[in-house]
Design an enzyme around this catalytic site. Structure first.
Site, PDB file in Angstrom:
ATOM      1  CB  CYS A 250      -1.689  -4.379   6.417  1.00 22.80           C
ATOM      2  SG  CYS A 250      -1.428  -5.882   7.391  1.00 22.80           S
ATOM      3  CB  ALA A 251      -5.535   0.379   6.287  1.00 17.71           C
ATOM      4  N   GLY A 255      -5.318   3.347   0.712  1.00 14.57           N
ATOM      5  CA  GLY A 255      -5.608   3.260  -0.710  1.00 14.57           C
ATOM      6  C   GLY A 255      -6.646   2.205  -1.043  1.00 14.57           C
ATOM      7  CE  LYS A 256      -4.131  -3.496  -2.346  1.00 17.13           C
ATOM      8  NZ  LYS A 256      -2.923  -2.661  -2.201  1.00 17.13           N
ATOM      9  CG  ASP A 274      -0.751   0.814   8.996  1.00 18.26           C
ATOM     10  OD1 ASP A 274      -0.788   0.044   8.021  1.00 18.26           O
ATOM     11  OD2 ASP A 274       0.297   1.366   9.391  1.00 18.26           O
ATOM     12  CG  ASP A 320      -1.722  -4.504   0.579  1.00 17.02           C
ATOM     13  OD1 ASP A 320      -0.900  -5.299   0.093  1.00 17.02           O
ATOM     14  OD2 ASP A 320      -1.805  -3.315   0.226  1.00 17.02           O
ATOM     15  CB  CYS A 373       3.196  -4.808  -3.852  1.00 15.87           C
ATOM     16  SG  CYS A 373       4.077  -4.107  -2.443  1.00 15.87           S
TER      17      CYS A 373
END
Length: 444
Positions: A250-251, A255-256, A274, A320, A373
């Site tokens: 789930c890019a 960022g990661k 994504d 993520d 998050c």
């Protein structure tokens, strides 16, 4: 711009946010200022601070306006913030709406009447908190998160809620493909931007105050990327090593992916997936600037057989997951207004489905890293426990073990931030956004 013109622009920005209540506020603000290029940098900051100040206090402002039977229009929200939040007198508030060119029109008689009604009910000292408020409004939290937050924080709930009201610091990640952390810090210092090393991440740099980092040569040269320290720790726990085959499932805007590529020293292969074309297209620029040349992108679409064809091929799969984002509310205060219990229910189902799909992509002996998050247990521990029940071929790798592995590669890594097998960071305890991560090992 005059103070009155700045206030009028802030009201216009709040109106734009109201008109697109489901769209992220930062994207609306970017469009707002892009269409008003005559607004300079200092004015833009002042306008944004005024608008975000209202957004951060919106639950309390709505409560106050509700007490006097007022609909929370942008004009009344700003007026109430000036009166109650900043302690201005009624006459002083009225003076900020002078009318004329570029200024907000004067408050009309009904608006002034409501303002005076608020004044009659306000406490003796400036501030929006009132003892008669429901607990969630007093803590500036939506009612639907209270059970989860009580379970997460216990006696620390009020302290953590207060920390979520404060603007987040600006963290950077030194891009090891271009520079060490020390070299990146020196390059920024040469441009007048002082930083300090982050407490936990060996890649992180923190600015004591927000600065225009993206305009520096260090940023445009790819030496640093904007990334919260908590997010950096998730990339560290993935333990992506040179030569591995890694999937960022789930890019988003990658960022990661950038952090994983740096951890791999640009050797091996990393795939960024994504469901959003714009996000993946935006990733191209970031990957190029960072000097990443071992990454490829894939757009996930309905009916796509890409995952089935690659079952069991990846050493590391990072999920993520899409989530409510409750851990980032100090950075995205509008999200607490845009998200509700129906979103939580829908996202929990989606998270479980994504985990099950991603699990099939991990090779025997490889690892699946689940992260959010969010600080809601329903999206975190409950998802991990449910996954392990459905997938007996996986086991939880204790955080301490994963942390020791990371420290073996990056000796500057700070102490283990939490007690227990799962990573949970919070603004109060760690000075980061709220993040959750679990490392799941597939049996050989």
């Amino acid at each position: 711009m005059t103070p009155a013109a700045r206030l009028a622009a802030a009201i216009d920005l709040l109106a734009a946010l109201e008109a697109e209540s489901r769209r992220p506020a930062d994207a609306i603000a970017n469009d707002f200022f892009r269409s008003r290029r005559y607004i300079g940098g200092g004015d833009r900051r002042a306008i944004s601070e005024r608008a975000w100040g209202v957004v951060r206090q919106r639950l309390r402002l709505d409560w106050w306006l509700g007490r006097v039977g007022a609909r929370p229009t942008p004009r009344l929200l700003v007026a109430a913030q000036l009166l109650l939040g900043e302690g201005l007198k009624v006459a002083e508030v009225l003076a900020t709406f002078p009318g004329g060119q570029y200024a907000a029109p004067p408050l009309n008689p009904p608006e002034e009447k409501l303002l005076r009604a608020l004044d009659a009910r306000r406490p003796g000292s400036p501030g929006l908190v009132h003892p008669g408020m429901p607990e969630n409004i007093r803590l500036d939290l939506p009612e639907w998160v209270m059970p989860g937050f009580r379970a997460r924080f216990g006696d620390r709930l009020a302290e953590e809620a207060t920390a979520m009201e404060v603007e987040a610091p600006l963290d950077l990640r030194a891009n090891l493909l271009k520079a060490t952390r020390e070299a990146a810090a020196a390059a920024l210092a040469a441009e007048g931007i002082e930083t300090e090393p982050t407490r936990y991440s060996p890649w992180g740099l923190r600015l004591p105050s927000r600065r225009p980092v993206t305009q520096t040569r260090a940023f445009t040269a790819g030496m640093v990327e904007v990334q919260d320290e908590g997010s950096q720790l998730i990339a560290l726990l993935a333990d992506a090593r040179p030569g591995m085959r890694v999937l960022d499932y789930c890019a988003g805007a990658a960022g990661k992916t950038l952090a994983l590529a740096a951890s791999m020293a640009n050797r091996g292969r990393i795939t960024a997936c994504d469901v959003s074309v714009p996000r993946l297209e935006g990733a191209v620029r970031r990957l190029r600037r960072a000097g990443v040349d071992n990454a490829e992108r894939h757009l996930l679409v309905a009916g796509d057989r890409w995952a089935k064809r690659r079952a069991g091929q990846f050493d590391r799969v990072l999920v993520d997951a899409p989530c409510t984002g409750t851990g980032t509310w100090r950075r995205n205060p509008d999200a607490r207004l845009r998200t509700g219990p129906a979103d939580l229910t829908e996202l929990c189902v989606k998270q479980g489905e994504i985990l099950s799909t991603a699990a099939e992509l991990v090779r025997p002996g490889g690892r699946l890293i689940y992260a959010t998050c969010s600080l809601l247990p329903e999206e975190d521990e409950a998802q991990v426990n449910g996954f392990l029940e459905r997938h007996p071929d996986y086991a939880l790798l204790p955080l301490a073990a994963a942390w020791d592995e990371a420290r073996g590669r990056f000796p500057e890594l700070g102490p283990v931030p939490v007690v227990g097998d799962l990573l949970v960071t919070t603004p109060v305890q760690h000075g980061t956004d709220g993040f959750f991560a679990a490392v799941l090992q597939r049996r050989s």
